[in-house]
Design an enzyme around this catalytic site. Structure first.
Site, PDB file in Angstrom:
ATOM      1  N   GLU A 274       0.834  -1.212   0.000  1.00 43.04           N
ATOM      2  CA  GLU A 274       0.000   0.000   0.000  1.00 43.04           C
ATOM      3  C   GLU A 274       0.862   1.252   0.000  1.00 43.04           C
ATOM      4  O   GLU A 274       0.538   2.256  -0.645  1.00 43.04           O
ATOM      5  CB  GLU A 274      -0.956   0.015   1.201  1.00 43.04           C
ATOM      6  CG  GLU A 274      -1.977  -1.094   1.187  1.00 43.04           C
ATOM      7  CD  GLU A 274      -2.791  -1.165  -0.108  1.00 43.04           C
ATOM      8  OE1 GLU A 274      -3.201  -0.110  -0.625  1.00 43.04           O
ATOM      9  OE2 GLU A 274      -3.009  -2.282  -0.606  1.00 43.04           O
ATOM     10  N   TRP A 277       1.748   1.749  -3.472  1.00 48.77           N
ATOM     11  CA  TRP A 277       0.669   2.401  -4.245  1.00 48.77           C
ATOM     12  C   TRP A 277       0.782   3.918  -4.101  1.00 48.77           C
ATOM     13  O   TRP A 277       0.614   4.667  -5.062  1.00 48.77           O
ATOM     14  CB  TRP A 277      -0.715   1.962  -3.721  1.00 48.77           C
ATOM     15  CG  TRP A 277      -1.262   0.764  -4.411  1.00 48.77           C
ATOM     16  CD1 TRP A 277      -1.346  -0.495  -3.894  1.00 48.77           C
ATOM     17  CD2 TRP A 277      -1.833   0.689  -5.741  1.00 48.77           C
ATOM     18  NE1 TRP A 277      -1.924  -1.332  -4.826  1.00 48.77           N
ATOM     19  CE2 TRP A 277      -2.228  -0.638  -5.952  1.00 48.77           C
ATOM     20  CE3 TRP A 277      -2.030   1.631  -6.764  1.00 48.77           C
ATOM     21  CZ2 TRP A 277      -2.835  -1.074  -7.140  1.00 48.77           C
ATOM     22  CZ3 TRP A 277      -2.623   1.210  -7.948  1.00 48.77           C
ATOM     23  CH2 TRP A 277      -3.008  -0.130  -8.124  1.00 48.77           C
ATOM     24  N   TRP A 306     -21.757  12.700 -18.626  1.00 44.69           N
ATOM     25  CA  TRP A 306     -22.167  12.490 -17.235  1.00 44.69           C
ATOM     26  C   TRP A 306     -23.590  12.989 -17.033  1.00 44.69           C
ATOM     27  O   TRP A 306     -24.004  13.965 -17.666  1.00 44.69           O
ATOM     28  CB  TRP A 306     -21.215  13.216 -16.284  1.00 44.69           C
ATOM     29  CG  TRP A 306     -19.785  12.808 -16.444  1.00 44.69           C
ATOM     30  CD1 TRP A 306     -18.784  13.535 -17.010  1.00 44.69           C
ATOM     31  CD2 TRP A 306     -19.188  11.567 -16.053  1.00 44.69           C
ATOM     32  NE1 TRP A 306     -17.597  12.834 -16.994  1.00 44.69           N
ATOM     33  CE2 TRP A 306     -17.819  11.618 -16.406  1.00 44.69           C
ATOM     34  CE3 TRP A 306     -19.674  10.404 -15.432  1.00 44.69           C
ATOM     35  CZ2 TRP A 306     -16.930  10.571 -16.168  1.00 44.69           C
ATOM     36  CZ3 TRP A 306     -18.783   9.360 -15.183  1.00 44.69           C
ATOM     37  CH2 TRP A 306     -17.427   9.453 -15.556  1.00 44.69           C
ATOM     38  N   ASN A 341     -10.432   2.470   3.372  1.00 45.93           N
ATOM     39  CA  ASN A 341     -10.123   2.338   1.944  1.00 45.93           C
ATOM     40  C   ASN A 341     -11.190   1.566   1.157  1.00 45.93           C
ATOM     41  O   ASN A 341     -11.589   1.981   0.073  1.00 45.93           O
ATOM     42  CB  ASN A 341      -8.766   1.661   1.772  1.00 45.93           C
ATOM     43  CG  ASN A 341      -8.414   1.490   0.317  1.00 45.93           C
ATOM     44  OD1 ASN A 341      -8.348   2.461  -0.431  1.00 45.93           O
ATOM     45  ND2 ASN A 341      -8.230   0.254  -0.122  1.00 45.93           N
ATOM     46  N   TRP A 359     -16.420  11.933 -11.944  1.00 37.49           N
ATOM     47  CA  TRP A 359     -15.541  11.558 -10.821  1.00 37.49           C
ATOM     48  C   TRP A 359     -14.866  12.768 -10.178  1.00 37.49           C
ATOM     49  O   TRP A 359     -14.529  12.754  -9.011  1.00 37.49           O
ATOM     50  CB  TRP A 359     -14.484  10.541 -11.278  1.00 37.49           C
ATOM     51  CG  TRP A 359     -13.615  10.986 -12.429  1.00 37.49           C
ATOM     52  CD1 TRP A 359     -13.884  10.828 -13.754  1.00 37.49           C
ATOM     53  CD2 TRP A 359     -12.356  11.672 -12.365  1.00 37.49           C
ATOM     54  NE1 TRP A 359     -12.869  11.351 -14.525  1.00 37.49           N
ATOM     55  CE2 TRP A 359     -11.918  11.877 -13.694  1.00 37.49           C
ATOM     56  CE3 TRP A 359     -11.549  12.120 -11.327  1.00 37.49           C
ATOM     57  CZ2 TRP A 359     -10.716  12.517 -14.009  1.00 37.49           C
ATOM     58  CZ3 TRP A 359     -10.351  12.758 -11.629  1.00 37.49           C
ATOM     59  CH2 TRP A 359      -9.939  12.957 -12.957  1.00 37.49           C
ATOM     60  N   TRP A 382      -9.597   7.970  -7.254  1.00 34.46           N
ATOM     61  CA  TRP A 382     -10.821   8.305  -8.006  1.00 34.46           C
ATOM     62  C   TRP A 382     -10.743   7.816  -9.444  1.00 34.46           C
ATOM     63  O   TRP A 382     -11.696   7.272  -9.980  1.00 34.46           O
ATOM     64  CB  TRP A 382     -11.102   9.818  -7.943  1.00 34.46           C
ATOM     65  CG  TRP A 382     -11.894  10.112  -6.710  1.00 34.46           C
ATOM     66  CD1 TRP A 382     -11.403  10.532  -5.507  1.00 34.46           C
ATOM     67  CD2 TRP A 382     -13.309   9.928  -6.530  1.00 34.46           C
ATOM     68  NE1 TRP A 382     -12.423  10.619  -4.597  1.00 34.46           N
ATOM     69  CE2 TRP A 382     -13.603  10.266  -5.190  1.00 34.46           C
ATOM     70  CE3 TRP A 382     -14.352   9.521  -7.352  1.00 34.46           C
ATOM     71  CZ2 TRP A 382     -14.905  10.206  -4.672  1.00 34.46           C
ATOM     72  CZ3 TRP A 382     -15.646   9.455  -6.845  1.00 34.46           C
ATOM     73  CH2 TRP A 382     -15.908   9.797  -5.521  1.00 34.46           C
TER      74      TRP A 382
HETATM   75  P1  FAD Z   1      -3.330   1.643   5.411  1.00 39.25           P
HETATM   76  O1  FAD Z   1      -4.145   0.586   4.802  1.00 39.25           O
HETATM   77  O2  FAD Z   1      -2.782   1.390   6.757  1.00 39.25           O
HETATM   78  O3  FAD Z   1      -2.135   1.947   4.397  1.00 39.25           O
HETATM   79  C1  FAD Z   1      -0.903   2.567   4.803  1.00 39.25           C
HETATM   80  C2  FAD Z   1      -0.626   3.807   3.995  1.00 39.25           C
HETATM   81  O4  FAD Z   1      -0.439   3.471   2.626  1.00 39.25           O
HETATM   82  C3  FAD Z   1      -1.754   4.830   4.007  1.00 39.25           C
HETATM   83  O5  FAD Z   1      -1.700   5.626   5.164  1.00 39.25           O
HETATM   84  C4  FAD Z   1      -1.488   5.594   2.718  1.00 39.25           C
HETATM   85  O6  FAD Z   1      -0.480   6.547   2.880  1.00 39.25           O
HETATM   86  C5  FAD Z   1      -0.964   4.505   1.792  1.00 39.25           C
HETATM   87  N1  FAD Z   1      -2.057   3.941   0.985  1.00 39.25           N
HETATM   88  C6  FAD Z   1      -2.878   2.936   1.331  1.00 39.25           C
HETATM   89  N2  FAD Z   1      -3.704   2.633   0.311  1.00 39.25           N
HETATM   90  C7  FAD Z   1      -3.405   3.474  -0.689  1.00 39.25           C
HETATM   91  C8  FAD Z   1      -3.906   3.650  -2.006  1.00 39.25           C
HETATM   92  N3  FAD Z   1      -4.872   2.870  -2.507  1.00 39.25           N
HETATM   93  N4  FAD Z   1      -3.389   4.630  -2.752  1.00 39.25           N
HETATM   94  C9  FAD Z   1      -2.399   5.409  -2.289  1.00 39.25           C
HETATM   95  N5  FAD Z   1      -1.872   5.276  -1.058  1.00 39.25           N
HETATM   96  C10 FAD Z   1      -2.360   4.327  -0.263  1.00 39.25           C
HETATM   97  N6  FAD Z   1      -5.129   8.204   0.528  1.00 39.25           N
HETATM   98  C11 FAD Z   1      -4.637   9.347   1.022  1.00 39.25           C
HETATM   99  O7  FAD Z   1      -3.632   9.321   1.743  1.00 39.25           O
HETATM  100  N7  FAD Z   1      -5.222  10.552   0.732  1.00 39.25           N
HETATM  101  C12 FAD Z   1      -6.323  10.654  -0.062  1.00 39.25           C
HETATM  102  O8  FAD Z   1      -6.813  11.763  -0.317  1.00 39.25           O
HETATM  103  C13 FAD Z   1      -6.885   9.444  -0.578  1.00 39.25           C
HETATM  104  N8  FAD Z   1      -8.019   9.477  -1.335  1.00 39.25           N
HETATM  105  C14 FAD Z   1      -8.520   8.296  -1.834  1.00 39.25           C
HETATM  106  C15 FAD Z   1      -9.662   8.329  -2.655  1.00 39.25           C
HETATM  107  C16 FAD Z   1     -10.190   7.148  -3.193  1.00 39.25           C
HETATM  108  C17 FAD Z   1     -11.411   7.206  -4.064  1.00 39.25           C
HETATM  109  C18 FAD Z   1      -9.578   5.915  -2.906  1.00 39.25           C
HETATM  110  C19 FAD Z   1     -10.128   4.641  -3.462  1.00 39.25           C
HETATM  111  C20 FAD Z   1      -8.437   5.868  -2.100  1.00 39.25           C
HETATM  112  C21 FAD Z   1      -7.896   7.041  -1.556  1.00 39.25           C
HETATM  113  N9  FAD Z   1      -6.749   7.025  -0.729  1.00 39.25           N
HETATM  114  C22 FAD Z   1      -6.237   8.210  -0.252  1.00 39.25           C
HETATM  115  C23 FAD Z   1      -6.022   5.769  -0.467  1.00 39.25           C
HETATM  116  C24 FAD Z   1      -6.458   4.997   0.803  1.00 39.25           C
HETATM  117  O9  FAD Z   1      -7.844   4.841   0.826  1.00 39.25           O
HETATM  118  C25 FAD Z   1      -6.007   5.673   2.091  1.00 39.25           C
HETATM  119  O10 FAD Z   1      -4.639   5.971   2.022  1.00 39.25           O
HETATM  120  C26 FAD Z   1      -6.226   4.771   3.296  1.00 39.25           C
HETATM  121  O11 FAD Z   1      -7.585   4.460   3.423  1.00 39.25           O
HETATM  122  C27 FAD Z   1      -5.732   5.468   4.544  1.00 39.25           C
HETATM  123  O12 FAD Z   1      -5.946   4.672   5.677  1.00 39.25           O
HETATM  124  P2  FAD Z   1      -4.763   3.976   6.447  1.00 39.25           P
HETATM  125  O13 FAD Z   1      -3.722   4.974   6.807  1.00 39.25           O
HETATM  126  O14 FAD Z   1      -5.380   3.219   7.562  1.00 39.25           O
HETATM  127  O15 FAD Z   1      -4.190   2.998   5.345  1.00 39.25           O
END
Ligand code: FAD
Length: 469
Positions: A274, A277, A306, A341, A359, A382
């Protein structure tokens, strides 16, 4: 000699290359600076919660810097244009020799830094670092020398690249000889709002990271998709504002789970993925700067007609769509500034594929509510959900919000927490409460579904296919 460290989204004293390098010359006077830019933040749709989180973290940063005898200057400029001239003035006023900062990669931020560099040259040297990613953007590339368009090969190449090199963590710099005096930080001009789940400050962030790596990360891949289990790290806002660095995350993870790269089925590896990502999306906005202009990665998707029904949009925002998992998620976002997420994926898909709303409307709304709002991750997420980005879900694969709810909140624990109107509905019907109301004749104070998924799905497929022709 005077060194100025300009803090932006790197609000920490540990593992901060710009700060560490500025402190290398023990005779230099080191000053720190933060610039609030309310109009710019507004145009980027920054959430008031994020503004509050920045402010709270700055207070901790100021205390940490004061222990090092480094004063923190706080400036408020309307936008980046004004920031450029203010930074130049500050450099003159304090006879700064070198300006240090960690790069930001979004297009406006990048332009601002170029202007600062030009205006200061040759009197002041600008020293730039890559403090907020694992590696500089574009350093991981395919054989043609370009950025990967798909995540999996990027991940493989990234791991190879990263593991071949040393990545020392910069320690906290030592105390300077010159004493300093600080003025208390003014209240931000930008609107603020309380946030949940994140305790401000570098120490709190590091403790949370350590606890997560100790107790939870091993089971990450088992439970991460179930919102009621709370098994994700909730470190995102720290990473967005650089209260914590991704390298610190990797460092702690490999200390606790030294062989996590060997067994790729474990939770630690899934969690590291993650973080990759995040890296992928940040590298992408540098490789394709038009992404910062809200353009889709797949060009033809710009021709989708849209529906953009504003009433539907309002109902989606306020969690009144009649789909329990979507409504619970949106209410969690509105009340706390954070969303799980899996739920970001479900709600984004619902907005785009069930309501046929652009979107970009959803992207903007998420930014305006999230404490962790980050342009690259949000845009990437998104575009992934909307099937307009790199590595997207194919447009014809459309989440069914009811099935998603059944899979990831089977008993409805999460739904009942956020949609109290459904508290009395038994688990069997928690995802189809209207059916229960109909069967039992009991009143339900919960909206009817605003669209019928199977009909909406067909309309969306038609819109995508028409645009693709
Ligand atoms: P964990 O699951 O513990 O992951 C650890 C870290 O990995 C996160 O803190 C984050 O920095 C990174 N990460 C995890 N998943 C993703 C991912 N899919 N893409 C990029 N980085 C990721 N993340 C943001 O930080 N800011 C946003 O504005 C954001 N907007 C999102 C919008 C959409 C529509 C989607 C589908 C995902 C988005 N994410 C965003 C990614 C992800 O949902 C969040 O990072 C995550 O939910 C944060 O929770 P966590 O710290 O517990 O994540």
């Amino acid at each position: 000699t005077t060194h100025l460290v300009w803090f932006r989204n790197d609000l920490r004293v540990r593992d901060n290359p710009a700060l560490s390098k500025a402190c290398e010359d023990s005779d230099a006077v080191v000053l720190a600076l933060f610039v609030e830019t309310p109009n710019q933040w507004e145009s980027h749709h920054m959430s008031p919660r994020q503004a509050q989180f920045i402010h709270d973290n700055l207070k901790h940063l100021q205390t940490e810097l004061a222990k090092l005898n480094i004063p923190l200057l706080y400036e408020c400029c309307n936008d980046f244009t004004e920031t450029v001239s203010r930074v130049v003035d500050i450099c003159k006023q304090h006879q700064v020799d070198s300006l240090f900062y960690n790069r930001q990669y979004e297009i406006n931020e990048h332009k601002r830094d170029l202007q600062v560099k030009q205006e200061l040259s040759p009197a002041v040297i600008c020293q730039e670092f890559d403090g907020n990613l694992f590696v500089p953007p574009l350093s991981v590339h395919n054989k043609q020398g370009t950025m990967y368009k798909v995540f999996s090969p990027f991940q493989r190449a990234f791991i190879k690249f990263y593991m071949q090199r040393e990545h020392p963590i910069y320690p906290k710099p030592s105390k300077r000889n010159h004493s300093c005096s600080d003025t208390p930080l003014p209240k931000p001009t930008y609107p603020t709002k309380p946030y949940e789940f994140f305790k401000a400050g570098e120490t709190a962030a590091r403790q949370k990271l350590e606890e997560y790596c100790d107790k939870f990360v091993e089971d990450y891949n088992k439970y991460r998709d179930f919102p009621s289990k709370n098994y994700t790290s909730q470190l995102s806002a720290y990473l967005t504002l650089g209260v914590l660095s991704v390298r610190q995350c990797f460092h702690h993870l490999s200390q606790k789970h030294p062989s996590f790269l060997k067994d790729r089925q474990n939770g630690a590896f899934a969690w590291f993925s993650e973080l990759i990502w995040r890296e992928f999306y940040h590298h992408l906005i540098v490789a394709h700067s038009y992404l910062c202009k809200h353009k889709p990665f797949i060009e033809w998707t710009d021709h989708i007609q849209w529906q953009n029904n504003t009433d539907h949009f309002e109902k989606w925002k306020s969690g009144q769509t009649g789909y329990p998992i979507v409504d619970a998620a949106m209410r969690q976002l509105n009340e706390t500034g954070w969303m799980h997420n899996r739920l970001r994926m479900i709600t984004a898909s619902f907005l785009v594929k069930d309501l046929l709303i652009d979107w970009r409307w959803g992207e903007r709304y998420f930014m305006s509510e999230l404490t962790d709002g980050d342009f690259a991750a949000n845009n990437g997420g998104w575009q992934w959900a909307a099937s307009t980005g790199t590595d997207p879900v194919p447009y014809f694969r459309i989440f069914n919000p009811t099935t998603q709810g059944k899979r990831f909140d089977p008993e409805g624990f999460f739904i009942r927490e956020w949609v109290p109107e459904l508290k009395q509905v038994p688990s069997k019907f928690i995802h189809t409460p209207h059916q229960w109301a109909e069967n039992t004749g009991k009143p339900l104070k919960y909206p009817n579904p605003i669209v019928i998924h199977n009909i909406a799905r067909k309309k969306t497929l038609e819109a995508f296919e028409k645009a693709k022709k």
